[in-house]
Design a protein around this motif. Structure first.
Motif, PDB file in Angstrom:
ATOM      1  N   VAL A 144      -0.353 -14.878  -1.170  1.00  0.00           N
ATOM      2  CA  VAL A 144      -0.030 -14.163   0.060  1.00  0.00           C
ATOM      3  C   VAL A 144       1.085 -13.146  -0.180  1.00  0.00           C
ATOM      4  N   HIS A 145       2.063 -13.512  -0.994  1.00  0.00           N
ATOM      5  CA  HIS A 145       3.146 -12.581  -1.314  1.00  0.00           C
ATOM      6  C   HIS A 145       2.600 -11.318  -1.968  1.00  0.00           C
ATOM      7  N   GLU A 146       1.638 -11.472  -2.879  1.00  0.00           N
ATOM      8  CA  GLU A 146       1.060 -10.312  -3.555  1.00  0.00           C
ATOM      9  C   GLU A 146       0.227  -9.468  -2.592  1.00  0.00           C
ATOM     10  N   ILE A 147      -0.451 -10.126  -1.634  1.00  0.00           N
ATOM     11  CA  ILE A 147      -1.228  -9.389  -0.634  1.00  0.00           C
ATOM     12  C   ILE A 147      -0.302  -8.526   0.207  1.00  0.00           C
ATOM     13  N   LEU A 148       0.853  -9.083   0.584  1.00  0.00           N
ATOM     14  CA  LEU A 148       1.782  -8.374   1.463  1.00  0.00           C
ATOM     15  C   LEU A 148       2.652  -7.347   0.735  1.00  0.00           C
ATOM     16  N   TYR A 149       3.084  -7.684  -0.454  1.00  0.00           N
ATOM     17  CA  TYR A 149       4.092  -6.869  -1.132  1.00  0.00           C
ATOM     18  C   TYR A 149       3.606  -6.228  -2.430  1.00  0.00           C
ATOM     19  N   SER A 155      -7.832   1.945   3.103  1.00  0.00           N
ATOM     20  CA  SER A 155      -7.867   3.317   2.582  1.00  0.00           C
ATOM     21  C   SER A 155      -7.367   3.425   1.144  1.00  0.00           C
ATOM     22  N   VAL A 156      -6.515   2.504   0.716  1.00  0.00           N
ATOM     23  CA  VAL A 156      -5.991   2.578  -0.649  1.00  0.00           C
ATOM     24  C   VAL A 156      -6.960   1.988  -1.669  1.00  0.00           C
ATOM     25  N   ARG A 157      -8.021   1.319  -1.187  1.00  0.00           N
ATOM     26  CA  ARG A 157      -8.969   0.659  -2.091  1.00  0.00           C
ATOM     27  C   ARG A 157     -10.295   1.398  -2.218  1.00  0.00           C
ATOM     28  N   THR A 158     -10.485   2.467  -1.478  1.00  0.00           N
ATOM     29  CA  THR A 158     -11.789   3.111  -1.462  1.00  0.00           C
ATOM     30  C   THR A 158     -11.669   4.612  -1.203  1.00  0.00           C
ATOM     31  N   CYS A 185     -12.731  -3.073  17.016  1.00  0.00           N
ATOM     32  CA  CYS A 185     -11.519  -3.636  17.648  1.00  0.00           C
ATOM     33  C   CYS A 185     -10.309  -3.288  16.788  1.00  0.00           C
ATOM     34  N   SER A 186     -10.149  -2.011  16.510  1.00  0.00           N
ATOM     35  CA  SER A 186      -9.263  -1.546  15.440  1.00  0.00           C
ATOM     36  C   SER A 186      -7.778  -1.564  15.778  1.00  0.00           C
ATOM     37  N   GLY A 187      -7.426  -1.737  17.059  1.00  0.00           N
ATOM     38  CA  GLY A 187      -6.011  -1.808  17.417  1.00  0.00           C
ATOM     39  C   GLY A 187      -5.276  -0.539  17.041  1.00  0.00           C
ATOM     40  N   ASN A 188      -4.153  -0.692  16.342  1.00  0.00           N
ATOM     41  CA  ASN A 188      -3.366   0.475  15.940  1.00  0.00           C
ATOM     42  C   ASN A 188      -3.760   1.003  14.557  1.00  0.00           C
ATOM     43  N   GLY A 189      -4.968   0.637  14.116  1.00  0.00           N
ATOM     44  CA  GLY A 189      -5.495   1.194  12.870  1.00  0.00           C
ATOM     45  C   GLY A 189      -5.038   0.495  11.616  1.00  0.00           C
ATOM     46  N   ILE A 190      -4.516  -0.706  11.726  1.00  0.00           N
ATOM     47  CA  ILE A 190      -3.971  -1.393  10.563  1.00  0.00           C
ATOM     48  C   ILE A 190      -5.020  -1.612   9.477  1.00  0.00           C
ATOM     49  N   GLU A 225       0.805  -1.220   0.000  1.00  0.00           N
ATOM     50  CA  GLU A 225       0.000   0.000   0.000  1.00  0.00           C
ATOM     51  C   GLU A 225       0.838   1.270   0.000  1.00  0.00           C
ATOM     52  N   ASP A 226       2.170   1.143   0.134  1.00  0.00           N
ATOM     53  CA  ASP A 226       3.077   2.284   0.209  1.00  0.00           C
ATOM     54  C   ASP A 226       2.673   3.227   1.348  1.00  0.00           C
ATOM     55  N   LEU A 227       2.418   2.639   2.503  1.00  0.00           N
ATOM     56  CA  LEU A 227       2.061   3.391   3.702  1.00  0.00           C
ATOM     57  C   LEU A 227       3.009   3.028   4.838  1.00  0.00           C
ATOM     58  N   ARG A 228       2.912   3.763   5.940  1.00  0.00           N
ATOM     59  CA  ARG A 228       3.705   3.482   7.132  1.00  0.00           C
ATOM     60  C   ARG A 228       2.752   3.332   8.313  1.00  0.00           C
ATOM     61  N   ILE A 229       3.164   2.547   9.308  1.00  0.00           N
ATOM     62  CA  ILE A 229       2.330   2.359  10.489  1.00  0.00           C
ATOM     63  C   ILE A 229       3.207   2.305  11.732  1.00  0.00           C
ATOM     64  N   ILE A 230       2.737   2.931  12.799  1.00  0.00           N
ATOM     65  CA  ILE A 230       3.459   2.929  14.071  1.00  0.00           C
ATOM     66  C   ILE A 230       3.112   1.664  14.849  1.00  0.00           C
TER      67      ILE A 230
END
Length: 246
Positions: free
Chosen positions: A237-242, A62-65, A51-56, A14-19
């Motif tokens: 799975v590789h395509e989902i992650l990368y 967000s990149v799909r909609t 139950c969103s946790g750290n917003g993952i 997704e070319d995003l960052r997460i804390i």
């Protein structure tokens, strides 16, 4: 921006960052698979992640909609992490976090106003024999200490419009509980996918989607294998992650 032992991780596809923080919360593959599995409207609509946790999941969706996304999380520290990730990725216009308890959803969100709900709930019941993680943040995220499976299914049904879709990720051992509760709260199960660590192993995860007041017609999708015989991620799975190779 970062606190204590927090780190800034990449969401490569997704070319995003997460804390994240090893002592507070780090997302698992389950959250990524749920986000990928879930239907989202492309142009407009309203999405809730319980139950969103750290917003993952909001970040991944967000990149799909272009729809607005709301994350609901009971732990103040995780909401703070999520909000800083949202700000870092300049997504404040699209994602907002709500600090609150899903059991009190009536005081947090509007009734029957949302098109999609996603939820990666605590998996483990709190029976006396259970060995809970001693870290409070992880214990709350993984064990039914502050909410049960019924609580989250009930909350999902409350916020969904008629015809809206709810997607859950859970463990196969709770499949019947989940399906029964979905029907109890008018979320007719429509799609089911089993996730396996690799071929020849037992499933360790389930992905289920239901439609509010939908007609009975459950489709069991093709199995998803995480690793191949070389213990490498499978192509899917590789395509989902990368992301897909260009």
């Amino acid at each position: 921006m970062l606190k204590a032992d927090e780190r800034l991780d990449y969401l490569l596809a997704e070319d995003l960052r997460i804390i994240q923080s090893p002592s507070v919360f780090s997302f698992s593959l389950d959250a990524v698979l749920l986000a990928n599995f879930s239907y989202v409207p492309f142009q407009r609509g309203k999405i809730v992640d319980l139950c969103s946790g750290n917003g993952i999941i909001p970040l991944l969706l967000s990149v799909r909609t272009k729809a607005e996304i709301t994350g609901v999380e009971i732990q103040e520290r995780l909401v703070d992490m999520a909000e800083r990730s949202i700000h870092y990725n300049q997504l404040n216009h699209k994602i907002k976090m709500v600090l609150g308890d899903v059991k009190e959803i009536k005081g947090l969100l509007d009734h029957s106003k949302y098109d999609v709900v996603t939820c990666n709930p605590p998996y483990f019941t709190t029976t006396p024999g259970n060995k809970k993680n001693m870290n409070e943040h992880y214990a709350i995220a993984r064990h039914e200490l502050l909410c049960t499976l019924e609580d989250v299914v009930k909350a999902a049904s409350f916020v969904l419009k008629q015809g809206g879709k709810a997607s859950f990720v859970h463990r196969p051992g709770r499949l019947m509980d989940l399906l029964s509760l979905m029907r109890k709260y008018r979320l007719e199960p429509k799609r089911l996918r089993f996730v396996y660590p690799k071929e020849g192993k037992e499933a360790h995860t389930i992905l289920v989607e239901g439609i509010k007041d939908g007609k009975p017609d459950l489709k069991v999708l093709s199995p998803l294998y995480v690793y191949n015989e070389k213990n490498e991620y499978t192509k899917e799975v590789h395509e989902i992650l990368y992301g897909k190779e260009q």
